[in-house]
Design a protein around this motif. Structure first.
Motif, short mmCIF file in Angstrom:
data_model
loop_
_atom_site.label_atom_id
_atom_site.label_comp_id
_atom_site.label_asym_id
_atom_site.label_seq_id
_atom_site.Cartn_x
_atom_site.Cartn_y
_atom_site.Cartn_z
N GLN A 193 50.46 -6.26 -92.36
CA GLN A 193 49.75 -5.15 -93.00
C GLN A 193 49.55 -5.43 -94.49
O GLN A 193 50.40 -6.02 -95.17
CB GLN A 193 50.54 -3.84 -92.83
N ARG A 218 59.50 -0.06 -91.04
CA ARG A 218 60.25 -0.89 -90.08
C ARG A 218 61.76 -0.73 -90.30
O ARG A 218 62.53 -0.67 -89.33
CB ARG A 218 59.85 -2.36 -90.22
N LYS A 253 54.31 -5.66 -85.77
CA LYS A 253 53.07 -4.88 -85.75
C LYS A 253 53.33 -3.37 -85.70
O LYS A 253 52.48 -2.59 -86.11
CB LYS A 253 52.20 -5.30 -84.58
N ASP A 254 54.51 -2.96 -85.18
CA ASP A 254 54.82 -1.53 -85.14
C ASP A 254 56.33 -1.36 -85.00
O ASP A 254 57.08 -2.32 -84.83
CB ASP A 254 54.09 -0.82 -83.99
N ASP A 255 56.78 -0.09 -85.06
CA ASP A 255 58.22 0.19 -84.99
C ASP A 255 58.82 -0.23 -83.66
O ASP A 255 59.92 -0.79 -83.60
CB ASP A 255 58.47 1.69 -85.21
#
Length: 460
Positions: free
Chosen positions: A402, A412, A370-372
């Protein structure tokens, strides 16, 4: 002693809450949540009736009554300025069954069941400015019944009793002794009301274990069956080309890196001395390439059904992948790939070679990217913390939800290049890049596998 049957117990210990908490603490819900196959679910369902019966408590009941010790003298306030010296005269009523439930309130009972301090509390609440006398009457009412051990001690079989009392001044004691007044009816009425409350507790217990709890588990099992059926159906949709069987994974061994020079401070060995080196097992490079290809085929199948797989969490996704990897081994008689954590998959050296140690020679960590921060933490410290061999093969499997897949993957990968120990990257046999890291002197080759699982329109 613990006060019971009053409005404080009614507010803070409703029976339905206590029974639900006991069910949760029994471990049955956890066992159901950990079931991963329909066959295990059927066994759980078959054993459920016995498990619930074992959980069912014995309803509390009252037995014989007797006089008990007298309390210390105290000053009972009559109004704001006057009072009288009194002493409490107790009776003890034998209590049996699950006594923790005595200190609960049957919250499914009819509205006509009231706590023992209901009248005193209503009087107190009706006062515009309640004084010390009203407060003391309320407190005495709250203490009407209490649960404790018998005092003075009685036979060993009676270990708990319910206590109640009346407060008498010396004049009141004289009147009772002379037959001018009686208190037996007070205790008789209190015992009748206490039995009524316990009967309602028993009724609610029976309703919970005979109807409510079985119905709750029936719904939970049905939901779990639906989930597992869908999951096994997903596994069934994943097919591998019959023309491309995967060889059984293999190990290779090698000397630890470094020269054979003696350490500083050690004497050189005499010429001709035999030297043995500890060999470390690691996954064969060809096997690692095969694993990546299998995961790529699996990922292609996943991406054909993005809406379905987007609803599945990391843990069940790892279950499905583990099953797919094991099913790709021709003639394998055991599970080479095993789950030992929440979303991780391992190959242990001793699974492939009985003479090897229990080192993890392959690691796959699945994560919803979902995120870095999520992906970098999945690598370090999570994946790196599993390392116990010098040269370890690993896959970091990222599910990208996404819509703009390529942009998200670029972000990522850029974040993973910033993780301490990053050395280089190279293309892998499956089209995914392989990042090389140095971690505590170990060489770690990590395939960064990215799978696109965007939500369907109904989930957005």
């Amino acid at each position: 002693m613990a006060e019971v049957f009053n409005s404080l117990v009614q507010r803070q210990r409703p029976l339905s809450f206590v029974l639900r908490r006991r069910t949760e603490e029994s471990g049955l819900l956890g066992r159901l949540a950990r079931i991963t196959s329909l066959s295990d679910l059927e066994k759980f369902e078959a054993d459920l009736a016995g498990a619930l019966e074992a959980l069912r408590p014995t309803p509390p009941t009252l037995g014989a009554a007797r006089t008990a010790s007298r309390g210390a003298r105290r000053w009972r306030r009559v109004d704001e300025h006057n009072g009288v010296e009194v002493i409490r005269h107790y009776i003890a009523v034998q209590a049996d069954g699950d006594l923790d439930l005595v200190a609960t309130w049957p919250d499914r009972a009819d509205d006509d069941l009231e706590p023992v301090d209901a009248s005193a509390r209503a009087e107190y609440d009706a006062c515009e400015k309640p004084g010390l006398a009203e407060l003391e009457r309320l407190r005495i009412a709250e203490e009407t019944w209490a649960l404790g051990t018998p005092d003075p001690p009685t036979d060993a079989e009676v270990t708990w009793a319910l206590y109640t009392f009346v407060e008498l001044s010396r004049d009141e004691e004289r009147a009772i002794s002379a037959g001018e007044r009686e208190i037996q009816s007070i205790f008789t009425e209190r015992i009748r009301l206490a039995n009524q409350i316990l009967e309602r507790i028993g009724t609610q217990l029976a309703d919970y274990f005979d109807t409510e709890l079985p119905q709750w588990f029936t719904e939970l099992i049905a939901d779990r069956r639906d989930e597992l059926t869908a999951r096994e159906g997903v596994t069934a949709t994943l097919a591998f080309p019959s023309s491309w069987p995967m060889p059984i994974p293999k190990l290779v061994t090698g000397q630890p890196p470094g020269g054979t020079e003696p350490a500083i401070g050690e004497e050189p060995l005499a010429e001709g001395t035999n030297v043995g080196f500890a060999h470390r097992s690691r996954l064969d490079e060809a096997t690692f390439a095969d694993v990546q290809r299998v995961i790529r085929l699996w990922a292609n199948s996943v991406e054909r059904y993005p809406a379905t797989f987007s609803k599945i969490g990391e843990d069940p996704l790892s279950d499905v992948l583990t099953a797919a990897l094991n099913s790709s081994l021709p003639g394998a008689q055991r599970e080479v790939y095993s789950r030992t954590g929440k979303s991780d998959i391992f190959i242990y050296a001793n699974t492939l070679d009985a003479g090897s140690g229990p080192e993890r020679v392959f690691i796959c960590e699945a994560k919803i990217a979902k995120d870095d921060g999520t992906v970098t933490r999945a690598l370090d410290p999570q994946l790196f913390s599993y390392l116990n061999t010098h040269d370890t093969a690993a896959v970091l499997l990222l599910f990208v939800k996404q819509k703009k897949f390529d942009a998200a993957v670029r972000e990522r990968l850029a974040a993973l290049r910033t993780v301490a120990g990053f050395i280089r990257e190279e293309p892998g046999p499956s089209g995914w890049p392989i990042f090389e890291y140095e971690v505590d002197g170990r060489a770690v080759h990590v395939c960064i596998a990215t799978v696109h699982t965007p939500p369907g329109k109904a989930d957005q």
